[in-house]
Design an enzyme around this catalytic site. Structure first.
Site, PDB file in Angstrom:
ATOM      1  N   HIS A  76       0.824  -1.221   0.000  1.00  0.00           N
ATOM      2  CA  HIS A  76       0.000   0.000   0.000  1.00  0.00           C
ATOM      3  C   HIS A  76       0.858   1.272   0.000  1.00  0.00           C
ATOM      4  O   HIS A  76       0.506   2.259   0.636  1.00  0.00           O
ATOM      5  CB  HIS A  76      -0.934   0.021   1.231  1.00  0.00           C
ATOM      6  CG  HIS A  76      -2.186  -0.778   1.023  1.00  0.00           C
ATOM      7  ND1 HIS A  76      -3.349  -0.239   0.564  1.00  0.00           N
ATOM      8  CD2 HIS A  76      -2.429  -2.090   1.192  1.00  0.00           C
ATOM      9  CE1 HIS A  76      -4.269  -1.183   0.475  1.00  0.00           C
ATOM     10  NE2 HIS A  76      -3.738  -2.308   0.845  1.00  0.00           N
ATOM     11  N   ASP A  95      -1.037  -4.359   5.665  1.00  0.00           N
ATOM     12  CA  ASP A  95      -2.317  -4.667   5.026  1.00  0.00           C
ATOM     13  C   ASP A  95      -2.112  -5.282   3.641  1.00  0.00           C
ATOM     14  O   ASP A  95      -1.319  -4.768   2.847  1.00  0.00           O
ATOM     15  CB  ASP A  95      -3.118  -3.359   4.908  1.00  0.00           C
ATOM     16  CG  ASP A  95      -4.542  -3.586   4.450  1.00  0.00           C
ATOM     17  OD1 ASP A  95      -5.086  -4.675   4.690  1.00  0.00           O
ATOM     18  OD2 ASP A  95      -5.108  -2.653   3.858  1.00  0.00           O
ATOM     19  N   GLU A  96      -2.818  -6.365   3.378  1.00  0.00           N
ATOM     20  CA  GLU A  96      -2.920  -6.947   2.015  1.00  0.00           C
ATOM     21  C   GLU A  96      -1.572  -7.068   1.300  1.00  0.00           C
ATOM     22  O   GLU A  96      -1.452  -6.649   0.147  1.00  0.00           O
ATOM     23  CB  GLU A  96      -3.839  -6.078   1.144  1.00  0.00           C
ATOM     24  CG  GLU A  96      -5.247  -6.023   1.639  1.00  0.00           C
ATOM     25  CD  GLU A  96      -6.146  -5.168   0.724  1.00  0.00           C
ATOM     26  OE1 GLU A  96      -7.273  -5.570   0.493  1.00  0.00           O
ATOM     27  OE2 GLU A  96      -5.680  -4.092   0.255  1.00  0.00           O
ATOM     28  N   THR A  97      -0.587  -7.647   1.943  1.00  0.00           N
ATOM     29  CA  THR A  97       0.708  -7.727   1.263  1.00  0.00           C
ATOM     30  C   THR A  97       0.809  -8.920   0.318  1.00  0.00           C
ATOM     31  O   THR A  97       1.597  -8.890  -0.625  1.00  0.00           O
ATOM     32  CB  THR A  97       1.850  -7.824   2.289  1.00  0.00           C
ATOM     33  OG1 THR A  97       1.620  -8.985   3.089  1.00  0.00           O
ATOM     34  CG2 THR A  97       1.918  -6.595   3.169  1.00  0.00           C
TER      35      THR A  97
END
Lengths: 511, 511
Positions: free
Chosen positions: B266, B328-330
């Site tokens: 992100h 987050d969301e890696t």
């Protein structure tokens, strides 16, 4: 100046184009919303314009509409700024716009069929612009367009896009419906909404004043108990003085006010101030008083007389030639409260209606029509579709379009004339409305929830459909338009995924 | 006075109970939100209270937190009114509340574990009340509760419910997360949100400062290019001075500010100011530059050094012992931007990681942890769940709860400790947060969209769960609480179907 913007645009292309988001910095400079019919720009040529010396001029005297519009547009054209900070960049400065109105000033109220066409002449070599209109209503629309040609750079230098416009609306009826019954809306919020409507060239405020849900906020001089006993509190009402004030505020912006008093159903909030007006309703087990009263009892003559007197007052208070008489969702109530009520059922038998609810509805409506015609020769009656679906009042019908979707593109893509039908049928379409009901809406969220999205409908209702086919193509203009309203002080919410306006929203300080 | 309210309630029962709506006029008078642990009221006995003569007193000297709270609560306790208009109705008038803080004034910042307990003694026969707390943070919470005991009638006479309270929170972490990356939020909006948090006794402002979507609004003194090249415009940033101002504003309200800088994914908005920081990503066809860069390239030592220096500055700027490091969301990005990148893949092979993305993630995080510990001995690290799901950083984890639902009841019914687990596991729950992401939220709609609904979460996080089981039972208090915030000037939206507040929302005039 051109260099500046090219640089700014290059800087911004690194973001936002992913996930199908539009570029956050993608907005136009000095484009008009809704799109005018004919626009000639001169190779992106711009004039300088100086907020302190620029003048709005006219030969019209004693014209309140125009004088107040000049004051408004002095603020709206140059929001938040009094002076140019830097030296002018363009070679030529626009010093004035002269407003010419062929038919002079209209001392009355805007009405269906008013002429909203106008032209703006702003040539590359001229230091003054000309706005021409047949009627004052067109002049107001043209002032809005002119103000939108003006834009500023990040140093607060103002420019006006050198543009000639010839414009008129596609539909005569372009409305916003507000519901002030379920939740009360202050007159300040309603006026703010009228401002934003004017910025979007919308010309009908459809005021949904009464409903079953909510308080009876309309103060009738003849029947004061309706609001005295039916409003939430004595503060949650609209007095005749306040209503006239709103009507006049709308007039100055070329906006008609069409009141809606929904009958014969959705009338629960009338009952506290007028006991006996509504029919007692029965549930499936034949018990009464377990279902709320919604619908009038038209078998009682006093009720019909009351309705006639009520609308006589309202028709005199609201100057528009159209009034909305409701007719929403009557069929369920007709079953429960008319047919299942033994007294009403017996009356229907006596009067040869048998068990035909529609006959009783027609009986009520025929009385209503007669009384309205006796009160006002000009009155045109509007109803919701349900009345037409029951096969009555066909000759007084008009077509409107509504949408429930929170996404602006869906408003943009909705065409009121986009149905399958003959050219003659499409000719009957008068326009459309964006309607916002008040179950979860009050003054705190009306403006951000309604705008700028309802502005997407304004382009569909004003502009040439062949030039406004694609919401994506319209986005940069719509984005500028949203930022423009924000700069003018209106709390219109973010319509799209990550983006920004040059001036962000800051809460007005309240301490 | 009792007579007055009974009359008002009778009047209102005619509406709103249909369609399962609560009664529009159903609200309490002088009840506290969130519900205190122990409340003793004296048969609905009330004191009079006079806005002009009532005094907040304390023996504490030179305590900025308390002095500013007294100023705030002088306004908040008596919103919109300076004087009582009519003669007092009660037999006894409350003249002062005396605030006693055992440990004196805290000159530092609120931290995890601060003592927020307090008692309020307000007896039927006494003309003064006492507020006792161990720490200043409890005193602030008690002042809010006291202010909520005060209510007014429609003649603007103020009363205070004669009540004794002994209170402390269920969870130590009660937060609101704002996303100022996707859309910029002015410092004015953030402060307004901190005010409303204090009214709801929430104590953590989780500030989601950076993201892929949106501008890089955080101004780093050491790396000014991050915002100079990555922010939307030079106006859409938070300088260190502005950030300190917000932290101090929060401190005065007993609110911790936990910054979040999301890494290693992100991070798109970091790239313009730090070219080469992010890994080039490849699509399925092996083409690069067709997928946006999201995630850091941890195989470049300079990048790891930069991260260490960046967080060293941030850890010194933000005084809270906790910081949020994202995560987050890696996983998707790891595949596209690490494993599919030939240079990184080769580096991983050389360093014995094979094709194990998680190994590279651990390599990055181990470096991060080392650098954070070198910068701050007190720093506790927070991550999003995804990092834990990949089996790393388990020892630094905390549990939070989030919801996406716009209905207040769903927040009210969500219990952070309501999962299947042992008592020891439930003991690990520190609290919860209401998080609002910024895809469609900016300053225009943040406050009305977030509040009062997030206040439903505040009762779940503060109050005894056995006393707060039922949203319907809580509604009249929640309704009063919403109206209270409205009266204090905060634009909190309508949470339920048709209803009203004694004071409706009017737009602040902006001309």
């Amino acid at each position: 100046m051109l260099k500046y913007y090219i640089f700014a645009l290059l800087l911004q292309t690194t973001y936002g184009w992913f996930f199908n988001y539009p570029n956050p910095g993608e907005f136009t400079y000095g484009e008009v919303w809704p799109l005018p019919l004919n626009v000639t720009t001169f190779n992106n040529f711009t004039h300088n314009i100086n907020p302190t010396s620029f003048k709005f001029t006219t030969q019209l005297t004693n014209c309140d509409i125009l004088q107040q519009a000049f004051q408004r547009y002095q603020k709206w054209t140059f929001p938040g700024n009094k002076t140019s900070l830097s030296a002018p960049v363009s070679t030529i400065t626009l010093s004035q716009i002269n407003v010419q109105v062929t038919k002079g000033c209209d001392q009355g109220y805007p009405q269906m069929g008013m002429d909203e066409s106008y032209t703006i002449q702003l040539n590359p070599t001229s230091t003054s612009a000309t706005l021409k209109a047949n009627e004052i209503w067109g002049a107001i629309r043209g002032l809005e367009s002119f103000s939108q040609l003006v834009f500023k750079d990040s140093n607060n230098n103002f420019y006006v896009k050198t543009t000639t416009i010839s414009d008129s609306p596609r539909f005569p009826h372009r409305g916003i419906m507000l519901d002030s019954s379920r939740h009360y809306l202050s007159t300040g919020i309603i006026k703010q909404n009228l401002d934003i409507m004017a910025i979007n060239k919308m010309n009908v405020f459809h005021w949904h004043l009464t409903d079953s849900d909510g308080g009876f906020s309309y103060v009738s001089s003849r029947f004061p108990d309706l609001s005295a006993k039916g409003a939430y509190t004595p503060k949650h009402v609209y007095t005749p003085v306040q209503i006239k004030d709103i009507i006049d505020y709308a007039r100055l912006r070329g906006i008609r006010v069409i009141a809606e008093f929904d009958t014969p159903g959705h009338m629960t909030s009338w009952e506290p101030g007028r006991p006996g007006l509504l029919a007692t309703c029965y549930d499936k087990q034949g018990r009464n008083d377990t279902i709320l009263k919604y619908i009038i009892d038209p078998t009682v003559d006093a009720n019909l007389q009351f309705i006639g007197q009520f609308f006589d007052e309202a028709l005199n208070l609201f100057p528009d030639n159209y009034m909305h008489f409701g007719g929403d969702e009557t069929s369920t109530y007709q079953q429960e409260c008319w047919l299942d009520n033994p007294t009403i059922a017996a009356w229907m038998q006596q009067h040869g209606m048998g068990k035909n609810n529609t006959a009783l509805l027609i009986y009520y409506l025929s009385n209503l029509v007669k009384q309205v015609q006796a009160s006002s020769k000009n009155a045109s009656m509007i109803f919701w579709q349900e009345v037409l679906d029951q096969g009555v009042a066909r000759d007084s019908s008009h077509l409107f379009i509504m949408l429930y979707n929170p996404i602006w593109q869906s408003y943009y893509n909705c065409d009121p004339a986009g149905f399958t039908g003959t050219a003659a049928q499409k000719q009957l379409v008068l326009g459309g409305e964006a309607c916002i009901w008040g179950e979860y809406v009050d003054g705190t969220n009306l403006i951000p929830r309604l705008w700028p999205n309802a502005g997407a409908a304004s382009e569909r209702l004003w502009s040439d459909v062949s030039q406004t086919q694609d919401a994506n193509a319209a986005w940069p203009r719509f984005h500028e338009h949203r930022c423009r309203m924000l700069s003018r002080g209106y709390q219109v919410q973010v319509p799209n995924a990550p983006d920004f306006c040059p001036d962000y929203w800051d809460p007005p300080s309240f301490f």
